[in-house]
Design an enzyme around this catalytic site. Structure first.
Site, short mmCIF file in Angstrom:
data_model
loop_
_atom_site.label_atom_id
_atom_site.label_comp_id
_atom_site.label_asym_id
_atom_site.label_seq_id
_atom_site.Cartn_x
_atom_site.Cartn_y
_atom_site.Cartn_z
N ASN A 94 -10.10 -1.04 -2.28
CA ASN A 94 -8.70 -0.96 -2.21
C ASN A 94 -7.79 -1.48 -3.31
OD1 ASN A 94 -5.91 -1.03 -1.01
ND2 ASN A 94 -6.68 -1.73 0.84
N CYS B 60 0.74 -1.10 0.09
CA CYS B 60 -0.11 -0.01 -0.10
C CYS B 60 0.75 1.17 0.06
CB CYS B 60 -0.73 -0.01 1.44
SG CYS B 60 -1.87 -1.42 1.49
N HIS C 36 -4.13 6.96 0.98
CA HIS C 36 -4.24 5.71 0.62
C HIS C 36 -5.76 5.02 0.57
CE1 HIS C 36 -4.12 1.36 -0.11
NE2 HIS C 36 -3.97 0.99 0.96
O1 UT7 Z 1 -4.82 -1.45 2.71
C1 UT7 Z 1 -3.86 -1.90 3.81
C2 UT7 Z 1 -4.32 -1.42 5.07
N1 UT7 Z 1 -5.54 -2.22 5.30
C3 UT7 Z 1 -6.53 -1.50 6.20
O2 UT7 Z 1 -6.03 -0.63 6.97
C4 UT7 Z 1 -7.61 -2.58 6.70
C5 UT7 Z 1 -7.80 -2.26 8.06
N2 UT7 Z 1 -9.07 -3.03 8.49
C6 UT7 Z 1 -10.25 -2.84 8.08
O3 UT7 Z 1 -10.40 -2.21 7.27
C7 UT7 Z 1 -11.45 -3.81 8.81
O4 UT7 Z 1 -10.98 -4.20 10.05
C8 UT7 Z 1 -12.16 -4.59 7.79
C9 UT7 Z 1 -12.91 -4.03 6.96
C10 UT7 Z 1 -11.12 -5.63 7.26
C11 UT7 Z 1 -12.99 -5.58 8.70
O5 UT7 Z 1 -14.12 -4.82 9.40
P1 UT7 Z 1 -14.38 -4.94 11.03
O6 UT7 Z 1 -15.18 -3.98 11.55
O7 UT7 Z 1 -12.73 -4.96 11.69
O8 UT7 Z 1 -14.91 -6.25 11.06
P2 UT7 Z 1 -14.17 -7.72 11.73
O9 UT7 Z 1 -13.10 -7.99 11.07
O10 UT7 Z 1 -14.06 -7.37 13.47
O11 UT7 Z 1 -15.42 -8.55 11.51
C12 UT7 Z 1 -16.80 -8.34 12.33
C13 UT7 Z 1 -17.63 -9.69 11.82
C14 UT7 Z 1 -17.17 -11.05 12.12
O12 UT7 Z 1 -18.16 -11.77 12.57
P3 UT7 Z 1 -18.38 -12.20 13.94
O13 UT7 Z 1 -17.17 -12.86 14.47
O14 UT7 Z 1 -18.66 -10.72 14.68
O15 UT7 Z 1 -19.46 -13.04 14.12
C15 UT7 Z 1 -16.59 -11.10 10.67
O16 UT7 Z 1 -16.73 -12.83 10.52
O17 UT7 Z 1 -18.07 -9.49 10.37
C16 UT7 Z 1 -17.79 -10.61 9.74
N3 UT7 Z 1 -17.27 -10.41 8.60
C17 UT7 Z 1 -18.09 -10.39 7.36
N4 UT7 Z 1 -19.46 -10.33 7.47
C18 UT7 Z 1 -20.04 -10.05 6.22
C19 UT7 Z 1 -15.93 -10.42 7.96
N5 UT7 Z 1 -16.03 -10.05 6.61
C20 UT7 Z 1 -17.31 -9.91 6.16
C21 UT7 Z 1 -17.94 -9.69 5.13
N6 UT7 Z 1 -19.35 -9.89 5.00
N7 UT7 Z 1 -17.27 -9.41 4.16
#
Ligand code: UT7
Length: 335
Positions: free
Chosen positions: A292, A115, A262
């Site tokens: 992204n 990135c 980014h």
């Molecule tokens: O470019 C490089 C740098 N990248 C970044 O800076 C990205 C940083 N991270 C993020 O943007 C976020 O952490 C994500 C978008 C990747 C994830 O969002 P989050 O709010 O942190 O969600 P999470 O990983 O804590 O997941 C919450 C819930 C989980 O379910 P449970 O365990 O609460 O039942 C996941 O399994 O959402 C679930 N989940 C999804 N649900 C529907 C994860 N991915 C999905 C999905 N659709 N695509």
């Protein structure tokens, strides 16, 4: 004393639009979840029948940037190509761009900083110009993520986020000391390498090992991201490196005319905007339409913002990135 200025900009994205709704066909996800957590509405994924690759998309973006600079391909002295998704494991796509542009045998350097790759590449090019070694350097960021993503519920945490595309700039020598790239700032913290990584195939995990084990649970050849962990580091490092650029040059956040972050997550961009107390017209985001695109995200956003007339001569433009490595970086430019 030379300075380096962005003289031309261009971008290219594949035609194939994939909406959040389209993703529901092969994984348990929803438009609502994706928009709420990331801001993404749709992304471009290469249709493999088109033959688009990181090198060819990079070349398309480069040709636009060269024309926009009022130059011809033979005016380019050096190529810097940033990607995490090269056409081949080796050589990197920089040499393919040299060939596809049909130009003389100039140097081509490949950058592997994910990135932050575009800003790292821009920083390298800036040094080459400031020392007087080169006059016009192509800096390209291009990614073909979609072919290597796990398109199932198991991979949804990563797959819904990433898109394909390319952006390029021509960085050129200038003698106007008040304009151009003021400073660049580069950082890394390798102890977090595995928090956002694709572990194999690579020298520590070759294809024959993966094939021999034939383990259905093995996901090492898909990108892995510890989302929450990366998010927390991202918001801190983005702000730090933007302040570093501003303070080095004696500016304050309110002096920024345009911040091009980014495009990792709309929530991250909004968090930084709030921290720096910037208005909506001081930050450019397009993650809603492209997802992204890693090394391509900053040059695509820069190209769009410039096309829309949002960057004007004399503006203070800041670019900042954070991602896998971890690496993070910023560049401050007097346009
Ligand atoms: O470019 C490089 C740098 N990248 C970044 O800076 C990205 C940083 N991270 C993020 O943007 C976020 O952490 C994500 C978008 C990747 C994830 O969002 P989050 O709010 O942190 O969600 P999470 O990983 O804590 O997941 C919450 C819930 C989980 O379910 P449970 O365990 O609460 O039942 C996941 O399994 O959402 C679930 N989940 C999804 N649900 C529907 C994860 N991915 C999905 C999905 N659709 N695509």
């Amino acid at each position: 004393m030379y300075t380096s200025r962005i003289k031309g900009i261009g971008h290219y994205v594949p035609d194939n639009v994939v909406t959040n709704k389209d993703l529901e066909a092969f994984m348990d996800t929803s438009d609502e979840w994706i928009q709420e957590r990331t801001g993404i509405k749709e992304r471009r994924w290469i249709d493999p029948t088109t033959g688009d690759m990181p090198s060819t998309m990079g070349t398309k973006a480069a040709k636009i940037a060269i024309e926009n600079a009022g130059l011809t391909p033979n005016d380019i002295d050096f190529i810097v190509f940033a990607t995490l998704s090269p056409d081949y494991y080796f050589p990197g796509p920089g040499v393919q761009v040299q060939d596809q542009l049909g130009i003389k045998e100039i140097g081509a350097l490949d950058v592997r900083n994910q990135c932050s790759g575009f800003i790292y590449g821009l920083s390298v090019a800036d040094q080459f110009i400031k020392t007087g070694m080169y006059k016009n350097i192509l800096v390209i960021g291009s990614e073909y993520h979609s072919g290597g993503l796990e398109k199932s519920t198991r991979g949804r945490g990563v797959t819904v986020i990433f898109g394909d595309g390319a952006g390029a700039v021509v960085l050129s020598r200038s003698e106007d000391e008040k304009k151009g790239i003021l400073t660049t700032h580069l950082h890394s913290e390798g102890k977090h390498a595995k928090e956002l990584a694709l572990i194999g195939p690579a020298t520590n995990r070759w294809v024959d090992q993966i094939m021999t084990e034939n383990d259905p649970e093995d996901t090492s050849y898909y990108p892995y991201m510890n989302g929450n962990f990366v998010f927390k580091h991202a918001v801190t490092r983005f702000s730090e490196v933007i302040y570093e650029a501003l303070m080095t040059n004696g500016y304050k956040p309110e002096d920024i005319n345009m911040l091009i972050p980014h495009q990792a997550n709309l929530r991250i961009s909004q968090f930084i905007q709030k921290q720096l107390k910037l208005g909506d017209d001081q930050v450019y985001n397009n993650i809603m339409r492209y997802g992204n695109t890693t090394a391509a995200s900053i040059p695509i956003a820069l190209s769009e913002a410039h096309q829309k007339g949002k960057i004007k001569e004399g503006d203070l433009v800041c670019m900042a990135a954070f991602g896998s490595g971890f690496t993070w970086a910023s560049a401050l430019i007097r346009w």
